[in-house]
Design a protein around this motif. Structure first.
Motif, PDB file in Angstrom:
ATOM      1  N   ARG A  81      -3.376 -88.885 -21.285  1.00 36.20           N
ATOM      2  CA  ARG A  81      -1.919 -88.902 -21.078  1.00 36.20           C
ATOM      3  C   ARG A  81      -1.545 -89.908 -19.972  1.00 36.20           C
ATOM      4  O   ARG A  81      -0.546 -90.624 -20.077  1.00 36.20           O
ATOM      5  CB  ARG A  81      -1.431 -87.507 -20.706  1.00 36.20           C
ATOM      6  N   GLY A  82      -2.361 -89.920 -18.906  1.00 37.83           N
ATOM      7  CA  GLY A  82      -2.067 -90.865 -17.814  1.00 37.83           C
ATOM      8  C   GLY A  82      -2.156 -92.307 -18.268  1.00 37.83           C
ATOM      9  O   GLY A  82      -1.321 -93.146 -17.900  1.00 37.83           O
ATOM     10  N   HIS A  83      -3.173 -92.652 -19.094  1.00 38.36           N
ATOM     11  CA  HIS A  83      -3.302 -94.020 -19.601  1.00 38.36           C
ATOM     12  C   HIS A  83      -2.133 -94.377 -20.513  1.00 38.36           C
ATOM     13  O   HIS A  83      -1.621 -95.512 -20.463  1.00 38.36           O
ATOM     14  CB  HIS A  83      -4.618 -94.164 -20.367  1.00 38.36           C
ATOM     15  N   ILE A  84      -1.725 -93.419 -21.360  1.00 36.87           N
ATOM     16  CA  ILE A  84      -0.603 -93.699 -22.268  1.00 36.87           C
ATOM     17  C   ILE A  84       0.656 -94.002 -21.456  1.00 36.87           C
ATOM     18  O   ILE A  84       1.389 -94.952 -21.746  1.00 36.87           O
ATOM     19  CB  ILE A  84      -0.383 -92.502 -23.213  1.00 36.87           C
ATOM     20  N   ARG A  85       0.921 -93.196 -20.417  1.00 33.11           N
ATOM     21  CA  ARG A  85       2.104 -93.441 -19.573  1.00 33.11           C
ATOM     22  C   ARG A  85       2.018 -94.826 -18.922  1.00 33.11           C
ATOM     23  O   ARG A  85       2.989 -95.593 -18.901  1.00 33.11           O
ATOM     24  CB  ARG A  85       2.211 -92.369 -18.485  1.00 33.11           C
ATOM     25  N   LEU A  87       0.224 -97.585 -19.750  1.00 34.97           N
ATOM     26  CA  LEU A  87       0.324 -98.712 -20.679  1.00 34.97           C
ATOM     27  C   LEU A  87       1.751 -98.840 -21.225  1.00 34.97           C
ATOM     28  O   LEU A  87       2.251 -99.956 -21.402  1.00 34.97           O
ATOM     29  CB  LEU A  87      -0.669 -98.520 -21.824  1.00 34.97           C
ATOM     30  N   ALA A  88       2.412 -97.703 -21.506  1.00 37.52           N
ATOM     31  CA  ALA A  88       3.778 -97.765 -22.023  1.00 37.52           C
ATOM     32  C   ALA A  88       4.721 -98.402 -21.001  1.00 37.52           C
ATOM     33  O   ALA A  88       5.565 -99.242 -21.344  1.00 37.52           O
ATOM     34  CB  ALA A  88       4.257 -96.360 -22.395  1.00 37.52           C
ATOM     35  N   ARG A  89       4.589 -98.011 -19.729  1.00 35.88           N
ATOM     36  CA  ARG A  89       5.445 -98.604 -18.692  1.00 35.88           C
ATOM     37  C   ARG A  89       5.152-100.087 -18.530  1.00 35.88           C
ATOM     38  O   ARG A  89       6.057-100.882 -18.278  1.00 35.88           O
ATOM     39  CB  ARG A  89       5.227 -97.873 -17.372  1.00 35.88           C
ATOM     40  N   ALA A  90       3.883-100.491 -18.676  1.00 38.29           N
ATOM     41  CA  ALA A  90       3.508-101.889 -18.497  1.00 38.29           C
ATOM     42  C   ALA A  90       4.118-102.781 -19.569  1.00 38.29           C
ATOM     43  O   ALA A  90       4.399-103.953 -19.312  1.00 38.29           O
ATOM     44  CB  ALA A  90       1.985-102.032 -18.490  1.00 38.29           C
ATOM     45  N   VAL A  91       4.311-102.264 -20.776  1.00 37.86           N
ATOM     46  CA  VAL A  91       4.886-103.069 -21.854  1.00 37.86           C
ATOM     47  C   VAL A  91       6.377-102.789 -22.030  1.00 37.86           C
ATOM     48  O   VAL A  91       7.000-103.289 -22.966  1.00 37.86           O
ATOM     49  CB  VAL A  91       4.140-102.831 -23.185  1.00 37.86           C
ATOM     50  N   GLY A  92       6.965-101.952 -21.183  1.00 34.32           N
ATOM     51  CA  GLY A  92       8.408-101.773 -21.153  1.00 34.32           C
ATOM     52  C   GLY A  92       8.971-100.801 -22.156  1.00 34.32           C
ATOM     53  O   GLY A  92      10.106-100.977 -22.611  1.00 34.32           O
ATOM     54  N   ILE A  93       8.206 -99.754 -22.513  1.00 35.30           N
ATOM     55  CA  ILE A  93       8.739 -98.747 -23.430  1.00 35.30           C
ATOM     56  C   ILE A  93       8.656 -97.376 -22.776  1.00 35.30           C
ATOM     57  O   ILE A  93       7.917 -97.179 -21.815  1.00 35.30           O
ATOM     58  CB  ILE A  93       7.994 -98.744 -24.786  1.00 35.30           C
ATOM     59  N   ASP A  94       9.432 -96.421 -23.336  1.00 34.84           N
ATOM     60  CA  ASP A  94       9.478 -95.057 -22.794  1.00 34.84           C
ATOM     61  C   ASP A  94       8.185 -94.320 -23.149  1.00 34.84           C
ATOM     62  O   ASP A  94       7.845 -94.197 -24.340  1.00 34.84           O
ATOM     63  CB  ASP A  94      10.684 -94.325 -23.372  1.00 34.84           C
ATOM     64  N   PRO A  95       7.432 -93.809 -22.144  1.00 32.58           N
ATOM     65  CA  PRO A  95       6.174 -93.133 -22.457  1.00 32.58           C
ATOM     66  C   PRO A  95       6.342 -91.715 -22.987  1.00 32.58           C
ATOM     67  O   PRO A  95       5.423 -91.169 -23.579  1.00 32.58           O
ATOM     68  CB  PRO A  95       5.451 -93.116 -21.102  1.00 32.58           C
ATOM     69  N   ALA A  96       7.518 -91.081 -22.774  1.00 32.95           N
ATOM     70  CA  ALA A  96       7.667 -89.658 -23.117  1.00 32.95           C
ATOM     71  C   ALA A  96       7.418 -89.378 -24.600  1.00 32.95           C
ATOM     72  O   ALA A  96       6.688 -88.445 -24.936  1.00 32.95           O
ATOM     73  CB  ALA A  96       9.047 -89.163 -22.687  1.00 32.95           C
ATOM     74  N   PRO A  97       7.990 -90.163 -25.552  1.00 31.90           N
ATOM     75  CA  PRO A  97       7.712 -89.851 -26.966  1.00 31.90           C
ATOM     76  C   PRO A  97       6.250 -90.006 -27.332  1.00 31.90           C
ATOM     77  O   PRO A  97       5.723 -89.247 -28.144  1.00 31.90           O
ATOM     78  CB  PRO A  97       8.602 -90.862 -27.720  1.00 31.90           C
ATOM     79  N   VAL A  99       3.625 -89.562 -25.298  1.00 35.78           N
ATOM     80  CA  VAL A  99       2.877 -88.424 -24.755  1.00 35.78           C
ATOM     81  C   VAL A  99       3.111 -87.177 -25.608  1.00 35.78           C
ATOM     82  O   VAL A  99       2.180 -86.411 -25.885  1.00 35.78           O
ATOM     83  CB  VAL A  99       3.285 -88.168 -23.288  1.00 35.78           C
ATOM     84  N   ALA A 100       4.362 -86.980 -26.041  1.00 37.74           N
ATOM     85  CA  ALA A 100       4.654 -85.832 -26.910  1.00 37.74           C
ATOM     86  C   ALA A 100       3.911 -85.956 -28.239  1.00 37.74           C
ATOM     87  O   ALA A 100       3.392 -84.966 -28.774  1.00 37.74           O
ATOM     88  CB  ALA A 100       6.163 -85.740 -27.153  1.00 37.74           C
ATOM     89  N   GLN A 101       3.833 -87.192 -28.770  1.00 33.37           N
ATOM     90  CA  GLN A 101       3.094 -87.397 -30.018  1.00 33.37           C
ATOM     91  C   GLN A 101       1.611 -87.127 -29.822  1.00 33.37           C
ATOM     92  O   GLN A 101       0.957 -86.539 -30.688  1.00 33.37           O
ATOM     93  CB  GLN A 101       3.310 -88.837 -30.501  1.00 33.37           C
ATOM     94  N   TYR A 102       1.071 -87.517 -28.649  1.00 39.29           N
ATOM     95  CA  TYR A 102      -0.345 -87.236 -28.363  1.00 39.29           C
ATOM     96  C   TYR A 102      -0.580 -85.720 -28.280  1.00 39.29           C
ATOM     97  O   TYR A 102      -1.546 -85.199 -28.845  1.00 39.29           O
ATOM     98  CB  TYR A 102      -0.756 -87.907 -27.060  1.00 39.29           C
ATOM     99  N   ASP A 103       0.325 -85.008 -27.575  1.00 34.54           N
ATOM    100  CA  ASP A 103       0.162 -83.556 -27.451  1.00 34.54           C
ATOM    101  C   ASP A 103       0.231 -82.875 -28.817  1.00 34.54           C
ATOM    102  O   ASP A 103      -0.518 -81.930 -29.087  1.00 34.54           O
ATOM    103  CB  ASP A 103       1.260 -82.986 -26.539  1.00 34.54           C
ATOM    104  N   ALA A 104       1.132 -83.354 -29.685  1.00 33.78           N
ATOM    105  CA  ALA A 104       1.251 -82.751 -31.010  1.00 33.78           C
ATOM    106  C   ALA A 104      -0.012 -82.947 -31.842  1.00 33.78           C
ATOM    107  O   ALA A 104      -0.394 -82.078 -32.627  1.00 33.78           O
ATOM    108  CB  ALA A 104       2.453 -83.343 -31.748  1.00 33.78           C
ATOM    109  N   GLY A 105      -0.690 -84.070 -31.639  1.00 35.93           N
ATOM    110  CA  GLY A 105      -1.893 -84.336 -32.407  1.00 35.93           C
ATOM    111  C   GLY A 105      -3.163 -83.808 -31.788  1.00 35.93           C
ATOM    112  O   GLY A 105      -4.235 -83.868 -32.392  1.00 35.93           O
ATOM    113  N   HIS A 106      -3.084 -83.289 -30.560  1.00 30.79           N
ATOM    114  CA  HIS A 106      -4.285 -82.785 -29.884  1.00 30.79           C
ATOM    115  C   HIS A 106      -4.088 -81.344 -29.418  1.00 30.79           C
ATOM    116  O   HIS A 106      -4.589 -80.939 -28.367  1.00 30.79           O
ATOM    117  CB  HIS A 106      -4.646 -83.672 -28.693  1.00 30.79           C
TER     118      HIS A 106
END
Length: 288
Positions: A81-85, A87-97, A99-106
């Motif tokens: 989750r920390g890496h997803i947040r 990398l998402a911030r580094a490329v300029g997108i919202d990490p919340a969706p 992370v939620a998608q990762y939680d739903a799949g795991h």
């Protein structure tokens, strides 16, 4: 000329209601995967994997793996989750969706973070030594003291001269023995924040990193970019760093860390597994 045909018979069979059509029963297209979204956002931002790795401190093989939806190299759900947040911030997108998608799949977010493997393929950590059983030791000490006091009192009453000998000082070892509790009060341990404040020079920036709530990988550099520390800080360990201008920090699990900057504790709301990049200078402790 057709006879007996109703108007409804003139309609072709494919004009049935949409809900009766087989096409209506087909599932909707699945949304893009986490790795695809991150990779596409990186390409749209004109960034290479090397540039993303340099700016986020996430290793190149792990960036490649995440963009291919392989989270096995992250070291656990917390770090994934920390890496997803990050990398998402580094490329300029919202990490919340994402992370939620990762939680739903795991299986969703766990109720409490569990100790994850060290970041960046660190060496295996030896299991901590077994803690001594202080309760059993205390009970044994109390029993020994009671037995000794009882033996001393019994031996003194058995002989009529025994009480006089104790009074006259002929057997000082027995009379002095029941005093261990009077000479043992330990000095109160200094509060960690007090020790952090003491002796901090005003012409430098001083940062103390304390792994109070769990272990975490940390990276520390001075104002020249020179590496002061890069490794794993185990739970209960702490390190102090000084520089004449600034200290740059990267915390692999910011939720497990307590910071003291220039002798003052820094209040933060970092979540477990959250990766943070911080900079502190003289006159802080605001988060840099």
């Amino acid at each position: 000329m057709s006879i007996g045909n109703s108007p409804e018979d003139d309609h072709p069979s494919d004009d049935r209601p949409a809900e009766d059509s087989p096409a209506a029963e087909r599932p909707a297209e699945e949304r893009p995967s986490i790795g695809h979204v991150l990779r596409q956002a990186r390409v749209d931002a004109g960034l290479t994997v090397d540039e993303i790795s340099t700016s986020t401190r996430v290793r190149i093989p792990i960036v490649h793996a995440i963009e291919q939806d392989d989270f096995s190299r992250c070291g656990g759900d917390v770090y994934a989750r920390g890496h997803i947040r990050t990398l998402a911030r580094a490329v300029g997108i919202d990490p919340a969706p994402l992370v939620a998608q990762y939680d739903a799949g795991h299986g969703g977010r766990p109720p409490a973070p569990t100790p994850a493997a060290p970041l960046f393929e660190a060496e295996r950590i030896r299991s901590e030594p077994r803690r001594p059983n202080w309760t059993a030791a205390m009970v044994a000490a109390i029993v020994a003291v009671i037995a000794f006091v009882g033996y001393t009192a019994f031996s003194g009453d058995e002989d009529g001269d025994g009480g006089q000998q104790v009074a006259e000082g002929s057997t000082p070892s027995k009379s002095a023995a029941p005093k261990p509790s009077g000479s043992k009060p330990a000095d109160p341990k200094p509060d960690p924040s007090d020790s952090a404040v003491a002796g901090v020079p005003r012409d430098k920036v001083t940062v103390k990193v304390d792994a109070a709530d769990g272990r975490s990988w940390i990276s520390v550099k001075d104002h020249n970019g020179r590496q002061l520390f890069d490794g794993l800080l185990k739970q209960g360990q702490s390190k102090t760093f000084q520089d004449k201008q600034k200290i740059d920090l990267v915390l692999g699990d910011a939720g497990a860390i307590k910071l003291f900057v220039n002798g003052k504790p820094v209040d933060n709301e970092f979540e477990p597994g959250q990766v943070e990049r911080l900079t502190y200078t003289k006159g802080d402790p605001e988060v840099g």
